[in-house]
Design a protein around this motif. Structure first.
Motif, PDB file in Angstrom:
ATOM      1  N   ALA A 147      24.072 -25.955 -25.856  1.00  0.00           N
ATOM      2  CA  ALA A 147      22.880 -25.983 -25.497  1.00  0.00           C
ATOM      3  C   ALA A 147      22.603 -26.150 -24.025  1.00  0.00           C
ATOM      4  O   ALA A 147      21.799 -25.601 -23.380  1.00  0.00           O
ATOM      5  CB  ALA A 147      21.835 -26.931 -26.325  1.00  0.00           C
ATOM      6  N   ASN A 148      23.187 -27.143 -23.553  1.00  0.00           N
ATOM      7  CA  ASN A 148      23.242 -27.460 -21.993  1.00  0.00           C
ATOM      8  C   ASN A 148      23.208 -26.181 -21.030  1.00  0.00           C
ATOM      9  O   ASN A 148      22.598 -26.035 -20.213  1.00  0.00           O
ATOM     10  CB  ASN A 148      24.174 -28.541 -21.683  1.00  0.00           C
ATOM     11  CG  ASN A 148      24.003 -29.692 -22.385  1.00  0.00           C
ATOM     12  OD1 ASN A 148      23.034 -30.087 -22.759  1.00  0.00           O
ATOM     13  ND2 ASN A 148      25.129 -30.691 -22.194  1.00  0.00           N
TER      14      ASN A 148
ATOM     15  N   MET B 183      18.112 -26.057 -32.594  1.00  0.00           N
ATOM     16  CA  MET B 183      18.375 -27.061 -31.478  1.00  0.00           C
ATOM     17  C   MET B 183      18.222 -26.556 -30.252  1.00  0.00           C
ATOM     18  O   MET B 183      17.586 -26.969 -29.411  1.00  0.00           O
ATOM     19  CB  MET B 183      19.713 -28.006 -31.930  1.00  0.00           C
ATOM     20  CG  MET B 183      19.721 -28.855 -30.484  1.00  0.00           C
ATOM     21  SD  MET B 183      18.344 -30.382 -30.635  1.00  0.00           S
ATOM     22  CE  MET B 183      18.801 -31.325 -31.753  1.00  0.00           C
ATOM     23  N   GLU B 184      19.105 -25.407 -30.111  1.00  0.00           N
ATOM     24  CA  GLU B 184      18.905 -24.705 -28.760  1.00  0.00           C
ATOM     25  C   GLU B 184      17.389 -23.989 -28.442  1.00  0.00           C
ATOM     26  O   GLU B 184      16.926 -24.048 -27.297  1.00  0.00           O
ATOM     27  CB  GLU B 184      19.741 -23.350 -28.643  1.00  0.00           C
ATOM     28  CG  GLU B 184      21.267 -23.815 -28.750  1.00  0.00           C
ATOM     29  CD  GLU B 184      22.218 -22.671 -28.938  1.00  0.00           C
ATOM     30  OE1 GLU B 184      21.649 -21.517 -29.014  1.00  0.00           O
ATOM     31  OE2 GLU B 184      23.397 -22.832 -29.323  1.00  0.00           O
ATOM     32  N   GLU B 185      16.795 -23.628 -29.615  1.00  0.00           N
ATOM     33  CA  GLU B 185      15.462 -23.146 -29.289  1.00  0.00           C
ATOM     34  C   GLU B 185      14.606 -24.083 -28.859  1.00  0.00           C
ATOM     35  O   GLU B 185      13.950 -23.968 -27.922  1.00  0.00           O
ATOM     36  CB  GLU B 185      14.988 -22.508 -30.297  1.00  0.00           C
ATOM     37  CG  GLU B 185      13.612 -21.684 -30.452  1.00  0.00           C
ATOM     38  CD  GLU B 185      13.046 -21.419 -31.644  1.00  0.00           C
ATOM     39  OE1 GLU B 185      12.066 -20.653 -31.793  1.00  0.00           O
ATOM     40  OE2 GLU B 185      13.765 -21.112 -32.765  1.00  0.00           O
ATOM     41  N   TYR B 186      14.590 -25.383 -29.466  1.00  0.00           N
ATOM     42  CA  TYR B 186      13.872 -26.382 -29.232  1.00  0.00           C
ATOM     43  C   TYR B 186      14.028 -26.805 -27.752  1.00  0.00           C
ATOM     44  O   TYR B 186      12.955 -27.150 -26.908  1.00  0.00           O
ATOM     45  CB  TYR B 186      14.009 -27.467 -30.223  1.00  0.00           C
ATOM     46  CG  TYR B 186      13.148 -28.929 -29.756  1.00  0.00           C
ATOM     47  CD1 TYR B 186      11.851 -29.016 -30.013  1.00  0.00           C
ATOM     48  CD2 TYR B 186      13.993 -29.995 -29.233  1.00  0.00           C
ATOM     49  CE1 TYR B 186      11.143 -29.869 -29.566  1.00  0.00           C
ATOM     50  CE2 TYR B 186      13.061 -31.177 -28.592  1.00  0.00           C
ATOM     51  CZ  TYR B 186      11.476 -30.965 -28.814  1.00  0.00           C
ATOM     52  OH  TYR B 186      10.852 -32.345 -28.464  1.00  0.00           O
ATOM     53  N   LEU B 187      15.343 -27.094 -27.430  1.00  0.00           N
ATOM     54  CA  LEU B 187      15.513 -27.693 -26.186  1.00  0.00           C
ATOM     55  C   LEU B 187      15.148 -26.754 -25.117  1.00  0.00           C
ATOM     56  O   LEU B 187      14.501 -26.941 -23.943  1.00  0.00           O
ATOM     57  CB  LEU B 187      17.195 -28.000 -25.989  1.00  0.00           C
ATOM     58  CG  LEU B 187      17.349 -29.114 -26.684  1.00  0.00           C
ATOM     59  CD1 LEU B 187      18.990 -29.330 -26.620  1.00  0.00           C
ATOM     60  CD2 LEU B 187      16.898 -30.527 -26.377  1.00  0.00           C
ATOM     61  N   LEU B 188      15.133 -25.299 -25.452  1.00  0.00           N
ATOM     62  CA  LEU B 188      14.800 -24.418 -24.242  1.00  0.00           C
ATOM     63  C   LEU B 188      13.322 -24.133 -24.042  1.00  0.00           C
ATOM     64  O   LEU B 188      12.965 -24.269 -22.973  1.00  0.00           O
ATOM     65  CB  LEU B 188      15.555 -22.997 -24.812  1.00  0.00           C
ATOM     66  CG  LEU B 188      15.593 -21.824 -23.757  1.00  0.00           C
ATOM     67  CD1 LEU B 188      16.358 -22.136 -22.533  1.00  0.00           C
ATOM     68  CD2 LEU B 188      16.281 -20.565 -24.127  1.00  0.00           C
TER      69      LEU B 188
END
Length: 484
Positions: free
Chosen positions: A270-271, A238-243
């Motif tokens: 993630a934020n 999820m972090e990779e996608y958002l970043l």
């Protein structure tokens, strides 16, 4: 006056808005005491009328496309009937307008921000059909630039694994996020999950191999992999996608301001990474569907709102006895505060809070026992804003709504507010948002030299936050915690 409504959906809510003034906003669950209640209730209507009489309802999504998508997905009941909901609570006499689900999210973010322009990212499980949308926003309004539709959904991916790990979907995703700190982010496991679940994985574009609306209980984990490892790797994905997505946005659009909305914007781990890409970030304190009660009105009027604070709900009108609260805290007790207007959003920010000295070695265990939570879970630090950078490696200038995590510089001194990875979900307390809570923290600092109080929501697991004084006294009686 306009009444924004989210209904027939998890975490129903209302918001009464007059021009650019947000007069009142509240969650249905606080009145019925049913967590994430989908149904509006007459007690809410009675309270909203203390602030004014609405002239028109703005519904947070479009019923026809939502109904068609539910029919396509095999959901029951599939037909959305907002008018029936309004009739049940005595508001069917009002005219109704409808706005798009993702536009409600985007508008809730941009029109409560201080930005004159922004790039806006909305990521949730699903709206009518959209699951990810990217917008540009300026004085002319919001313009949709990119979208991804159902069944491809990063929100559903995260929620499916929430259920896979034995947690409640659409409610306990934050526990998966907390579990991730105890696992190992094996690159091989991350690659394995991507291989099993994605045809394509880019930012912002991606393609799932499966419709995850009903979960992924069928998935076979590799041998030797723990629940914590799975949580860590799902969080990493999820972090990779958002970043990747915000990096794409930063390159494509000129604005230096990011607005992030949708249920996935509650992922404070993630934020914190997104702050490395955009210097200026605004996440409205209620970024999920409940916050779209405000967003629906903003999308309809296309007008910036005078955002002052998230303290918009039920008002407990009494003076907080700060001296007595401090005395109990100095005696090592857990203390409850139910004072002023309730927070609109999922996090307690000082008006419906449980507080404790963060320095005690057993404070976390005692608080988790009261709240009936998993023992591994830490609590948030509420810190005087001017001391935040001394005590934490802050990714942003301030974090008044617990939306980012920061590494604690001295975790041994504050064991109850540090997670396994030595980070904390920080609430910086300034002199504007909550004067009473600020005054309490100032007295605590004067007495102890400690600029932090441990802060968590005034509820037990599975229950909504305390709403009114009757709820507070019930909590006090059942849990043996003094409420002020």
């Amino acid at each position: 006056m306009l009444l924004g409504i989210t209904g027939q959906n998890h975490d129903a809510s209302m918001a009464l808005i007059d021009g650019d003034k947000i007069l009142w906003a509240a969650h249905a669950e606080r009145y019925t005491r049913i967590k994430n209640d989908t149904v509006l209730n007459e007690d809410m209507v009675k309270e909203l009328r203390q602030y004014g009489e609405p002239k028109r309802v703005i519904w947070f999504e479009q019923p026809l496309p939502k109904s068609l998508r539910k029919l396509y997905a095999g959901q029951s009941p599939w037909l959305c009937k907002p008018r029936e909901e309004l009739k049940r609570i005595g508001l069917n006499h009002l005219p109704v307008d409808y706005v798009d689900h993702h536009e409600s999210h985007a508008a809730a973010g941009f029109y409560t921000s201080k930005f004159s322009n922004a790039s806006v990212l909305v990521v949730d499980a699903i709206g009518e059909w959209n699951t990810v949308t990217i917008w540009t926003a300026d004085e002319k309004g919001l313009k949709l630039q990119w979208s991804k539709i159902y069944p491809d959904s990063m929100g559903l991916f995260y929620t499916a694994f929430t259920q896979y790990l034995g947690l409640k979907p659409n409610e306990e995703e934050y526990i998966l996020m907390g579990m991730s700190a105890f696992g190992t982010r094996y690159s091989s496991l991350i690659d394995h999950i991507k291989e099993d679940f994605f045809v394509k994985f880019e930012g912002p574009n991606f393609k799932l191999k499966h419709n995850l609306h009903r979960g992924c209980k069928w998935w076979q984990r590799p041998k030797g992999v723990t629940d914590f490892d799975i949580a860590a790797c799902v969080q990493a994905i999820m972090e990779e996608y958002l970043l990747r997505t915000v990096e794409w946005m930063r390159e494509k659009f000129v604005s230096e301001n990011l607005v992030f909305m949708g249920g996935c914007a509650l992922n404070c781990v993630a934020n914190s990474l997104l702050a490395k890409v955009y210097r200026n970030i605004w996440i409205m304190p209620n970024p999920g569907d409940a916050g779209s009660a405000i967003g629906a009105v903003a999308a309809y009027t296309k007008t910036h709102l005078d955002w002052q604070s998230p303290y918009l709900g039920t008002n407990i009108k009494q003076n907080l006895d700060i001296d007595s609260v401090i005395k109990d805290l100095l005696d090592g007790k857990v203390v409850g505060v139910a004072n002023g207007r309730a927070e609109f959003g999922p996090r307690a920010l000082g008006n419906r809070s449980l507080l404790c000295d963060p320095r005690g070695p057993d404070a976390k265990d005692r608080m988790n026992a009261i709240k009936c939570r998993e023992k591994f879970r830490p609590f948030a630090p509420a810190v005087l804003e001017e001391y935040a950078n001394r005590l934490f490696e802050m990714p942003v200038r301030s974090s008044p709504y617990m939306q980012f995590v920061a590494r604690c510089k001295d975790p041994k001194s504050y064991p109850s507010i540090c997670h396994e990875d030595k980070t904390s979900r920080v609430q910086t307390v300034n002199t504007v948002d909550n004067v009473t809570f600020r005054a309490l923290l100032e007295v605590w600092y004067e007495k102890t030299g400690c600029a932090i109080l441990m802060n968590t929501s005034l509820n037990i697991k599975g229950e909504p936050l305390v709403n009114d004084w009757k709820d507070a006294k019930r909590f006090e009686l059942l849990n043996g915690v003094k409420i002020y």
